[in-house]
Scaffold this active site. Structure first.
Site, PDB file in Angstrom:
ATOM      1  N   ARG A 154       0.725  -1.198  -0.016  1.00 56.85           N
ATOM      2  CA  ARG A 154       0.094  -0.041  -0.102  1.00 56.85           C
ATOM      3  C   ARG A 154       0.964   1.390   0.083  1.00 56.85           C
ATOM      4  NH1 ARG A 154      -3.745  -0.160   5.558  1.00 56.85           N
ATOM      5  NH2 ARG A 154      -1.894  -0.103   6.793  1.00 56.85           N
ATOM      6  N   ARG A 182      -1.175   8.732  11.725  1.00 56.84           N
ATOM      7  CA  ARG A 182      -2.593   9.026  12.101  1.00 56.84           C
ATOM      8  C   ARG A 182      -2.699   9.902  13.508  1.00 56.84           C
ATOM      9  NH1 ARG A 182      -3.626   3.482  10.730  1.00 56.84           N
ATOM     10  NH2 ARG A 182      -1.893   3.144   9.531  1.00 56.84           N
ATOM     11  N   ASP A 216      -6.943   5.560  15.648  1.00 59.08           N
ATOM     12  CA  ASP A 216      -5.946   4.905  14.833  1.00 59.08           C
ATOM     13  C   ASP A 216      -6.041   4.700  13.467  1.00 59.08           C
ATOM     14  OD1 ASP A 216      -7.605   3.159  16.443  1.00 59.08           O
ATOM     15  OD2 ASP A 216      -6.545   1.447  15.269  1.00 59.08           O
ATOM     16  N   ASN A 217      -7.464   4.794  12.967  1.00 61.83           N
ATOM     17  CA  ASN A 217      -7.681   4.750  11.706  1.00 61.83           C
ATOM     18  C   ASN A 217      -7.949   6.107  10.823  1.00 61.83           C
ATOM     19  OD1 ASN A 217      -7.203   1.815  11.746  1.00 61.83           O
ATOM     20  ND2 ASN A 217      -9.471   1.589  12.129  1.00 61.83           N
TER      21      ASN A 217
HETATM   22  P1  AMP Z   1      -7.248  -2.438  12.504  1.00 56.32           P
HETATM   23  O1  AMP Z   1      -8.562  -3.060  13.203  1.00 56.32           O
HETATM   24  O2  AMP Z   1      -7.016  -3.294  11.311  1.00 56.32           O
HETATM   25  O3  AMP Z   1      -7.283  -1.208  12.136  1.00 56.32           O
HETATM   26  O4  AMP Z   1      -6.285  -3.054  13.497  1.00 56.32           O
HETATM   27  C1  AMP Z   1      -6.174  -2.356  14.872  1.00 56.32           C
HETATM   28  C2  AMP Z   1      -5.071  -2.757  15.534  1.00 56.32           C
HETATM   29  O5  AMP Z   1      -4.823  -4.308  15.710  1.00 56.32           O
HETATM   30  C3  AMP Z   1      -3.646  -2.363  15.035  1.00 56.32           C
HETATM   31  O6  AMP Z   1      -2.621  -2.249  15.792  1.00 56.32           O
HETATM   32  C4  AMP Z   1      -3.248  -3.573  14.067  1.00 56.32           C
HETATM   33  O7  AMP Z   1      -2.081  -3.538  13.696  1.00 56.32           O
HETATM   34  C5  AMP Z   1      -3.657  -4.885  15.174  1.00 56.32           C
HETATM   35  N1  AMP Z   1      -3.870  -6.029  14.265  1.00 56.32           N
HETATM   36  C6  AMP Z   1      -4.971  -6.223  13.470  1.00 56.32           C
HETATM   37  N2  AMP Z   1      -4.850  -7.424  13.222  1.00 56.32           N
HETATM   38  C7  AMP Z   1      -3.815  -8.052  13.398  1.00 56.32           C
HETATM   39  C8  AMP Z   1      -3.102  -9.219  13.310  1.00 56.32           C
HETATM   40  N3  AMP Z   1      -3.509 -10.253  12.591  1.00 56.32           N
HETATM   41  N4  AMP Z   1      -1.879  -9.323  13.824  1.00 56.32           N
HETATM   42  C9  AMP Z   1      -1.284  -8.454  14.745  1.00 56.32           C
HETATM   43  N5  AMP Z   1      -2.032  -7.168  14.750  1.00 56.32           N
HETATM   44  C10 AMP Z   1      -3.050  -6.980  14.295  1.00 56.32           C
HETATM   45 MG    MG Z   2      -6.085   0.306  11.560  1.00 54.34          MG
END
Ligand code: AMP
Ligand code: MG
Length: 571
Positions: free
Chosen positions: A247, A254, A324-325
């Protein structure tokens, strides 16, 4: 130490032994050449000489910020840094390039799309090899999730590879997602599965083509590596396959990037990161301006309000509007359980894990406002009392900026020129009828664009105008239509053809509906990527009617089976 190791690795990767004889560049070029990958518009000689090397650099990051003193990808609490060194974990092969964005690859990375088919690209784009110049990093950030401070989050499965400055002079940050564990993985496996990666790939490129500020996706590599996921959190753990998206964004920082430093009291670092972001991405703010953080904040508030209005204008619901998003550059990032609204419904919640509907389509402006409050809280230690007061004023202006942009965008969707007092009412009335009838958001606007004025006058809505037919069942539709046509009739110098032309450029015919993504995912999981390619092609020109897309039913009434589709946070 790490930099030395990385350099050695890069040199080893760029060795000439696999190159065809004729293409072997002079020794001085070998180090910096992304071998096997050509550069657009450049001669063969140029491509194989480091006059135009494809290389990235992490120096700006490693030079600007202290790096985590601990090495290794084991999960831990990290302090006093913005990044940790973190090598990607290569996906287990065989690997396959499931999708590539010609536009991203050519216009951002200056590469020939054909070269993305090479073995080298596959490795670079999946974490198997490091692009020359890359020092892979995982970013430390925090965030408010569903309203509550969640503490340290960070890149748990993403790796910043480095920055690339293209021939337009734009600098882009390359990132892999799904590339293995980092210090921020907590209990996660660092991986991403095919279905969510595919959705992210398609959505990023679709949003870009719709004109919505967004991160981009260059490629999607899928593997045979088994990844275990409980897709609907119902105890049914299934083996899926791992995938990595390459990406791109001008910046991946953020709100949570600043929040974690502020919360931890690391104020020097907070200032450093702010100065960096302002210097790099907000060039109109002078570095010696004593109000620079306030101006930065005001700019982010306004740009975020405008972004959310853009989302509304295409029926996009992000699904997880946590801090964070939310990008500091006000671009759409971190595609997860997003959705494009079908039946118009402000209560549309794309994410089945969002029980309370906190991030429903209609609540996104409210969620963004909450995030802006969290941003000013994070900035507060570096603002004076007076600046904090002025920041509150900027925050209070959020709703107005959002409404103004929303109004402009929806006026354009209706083909309205100039401004009349009743325009707001005309828009709101239409949306209310759409909500009452559950009319299709995308196609109602599109079909209003495609119907000629005589067709509208006569309400001549044949089969192709299925969404308008649906809407016209509303008892107030005739009255609204009359007002609308009278409004159009008062537009001096406008013609029906002109109106249709304008409206077709404001109203897409194709968006990434869940059922379309799901259908492509089902095939992709059986190793058939033909529908991914068709969808990608279609969504790259969403405003143009395309034969193959029509044949696939992408502008037709959604199939019955689409109604039961669910998307959760599992990815
Ligand atoms: P997201 O919901 O994808 O924005 O992720 C929220 C947080 O969870 C971020 O810190 C991501 O890096 C972490 N995260 C989500 N999925 C995984 C995964 N499979 N392994 C490690 N960290 C994850
Ligand atoms: Mg995220």
């Amino acid at each position: 130490m790490w930099a030395v190791r990385c350099l050695l690795l890069c040199f080893a990767l760029a060795g000439a032994d696999n190159l065809p004889k004729a293409a072997v560049p002079p020794e001085s070029c070998q180090r910096a050449d992304w071998r096997g990958v050509a550069w657009r518009g450049r001669s063969r000689e140029e491509r194989t000489c480091n006059a135009y090397p494809f290389k990235v650099s992490s120096e700006r990051m490693t030079g600007a910020f202290p790096i985590d003193g601990v090495d290794g990808n084991h999960a831990r609490a990290v302090r006093d840094c913005v990044f940790s060194r973190s090598p990607p974990t290569p996906l287990k092969g065989p690997l396959r390039l499931a999708a590539v964005s010609q536009d991203a690859v050519e216009s951002i990375l200056d590469l020939e799309v054909g070269e993305a088919q090479s073995e080298d690209f596959l490795n670079y784009a999946s974490g198997g090899r490091l692009i020359p110049g890359s020092v892979p990093l995982a970013h430390r950030y925090g965030g408010h999730q569903f309203g509550y401070w969640a503490g340290q989050l960070g890149d748990g499965r993403a790796h910043f590879l480095g920055r690339y400055t293209n021939r337009l002079g734009e600098t882009w940050e390359l990132q892999l997602k799904g590339s293995g564990k980092t210090p921020y993985s907590r209990s996660g496996d660092g991986r991403a599965v095919v279905r969510s990666s595919l959705r992210e790939f398609l959505a990023s490129e679709a949003m870009h083509a719709l004109g919505v500020p967004t991160s981009r996706a260059a490629s999607l590599v899928v593997s045979e590596e088994p990844v275990l996921r409980d897709r609907f959190y119902d105890g049914h753990v299934k083996k899926e396959r791992g995938a990595v998206v390459l990406r791109l964004a001008r910046s991946w920082f953020r709100i949570g990037s600043l929040e974690i430093l502020s919360r931890a009291g690391e104020l020097d670092l907070l200032r450093k990161l702010l100065n960096f972001v302002i210097e790099e991405h907000f060039p109109s703010i002078p570095s010696n301006d004593p109000d620079k953080y306030l101006v930065f904040y005001t700019t982010v508030v306004n740009a975020t309000a405008r972004l959310i209005a853009r989302w509304a204008s295409v029926g996009f619901a992000h699904g997880v509007c946590n801090t964070d998003n939310f990008s500091l550059l006000s671009i759409t990032i971190d595609y997860g359980p997003f959705g494009f609204m079908e039946s118009y419904n402000p209560n549309f919640v794309p994410n089945t894990s969002d029980d309370g509907g906190r991030y429903s389509a209609g609540n996104q402006a409210g969620a963004a406002l909450f995030n802006m409050e969290k941003l000013v809280e994070a900035l507060s230690p570096v603002l004076t009392r007076q600046q904090r007061r002025r920041a509150q004023t900027a925050l209070e202006a959020f709703a107005g900026v959002y409404r103004t942009r929303f109004h402009q965008l929806f006026k354009a969707k209706l083909g309205l020129l100039g401004e009349e007092e009743e325009d707001g009412h005309l828009i709101a009335f239409l949306l209310k009828m759409m909500e009452d009838t559950g009319s299709d958001f995308t196609m109602t606007f599109r079909q209003l664009s495609e119907a000629s004025e005589p067709q509208l006058q006569r309400r001549n809505f044949h089969q192709d105008f299925w969404a308008l037919r649906h809407l016209s069942s509303h008892k107030l539709f005739s009255g609204w239509l009359r007002t609308y046509l009278l409004r159009l009739g008062r537009q001096e110098g406008d013609s029906d053809a002109g109106r249709q032309h304008r409206m077709k450029k404001a109203n897409p015919r194709y968006v990434l509906r869940n059922w379309m993504a799901e259908s492509a995912i089902r095939k992709a999981e059986a190793d058939d990527f033909s529908e991914v390619a068709l969808l990608h092609r279609t969504l790259t020109s969403p405003y143009l009617t395309q034969d193959a897309a029509e044949e696939a039913g992408y502008a037709a009434r959604p199939p019955r089976w689409a109604q039961g589709l669910k998307v959760s946070c599992s990815s």
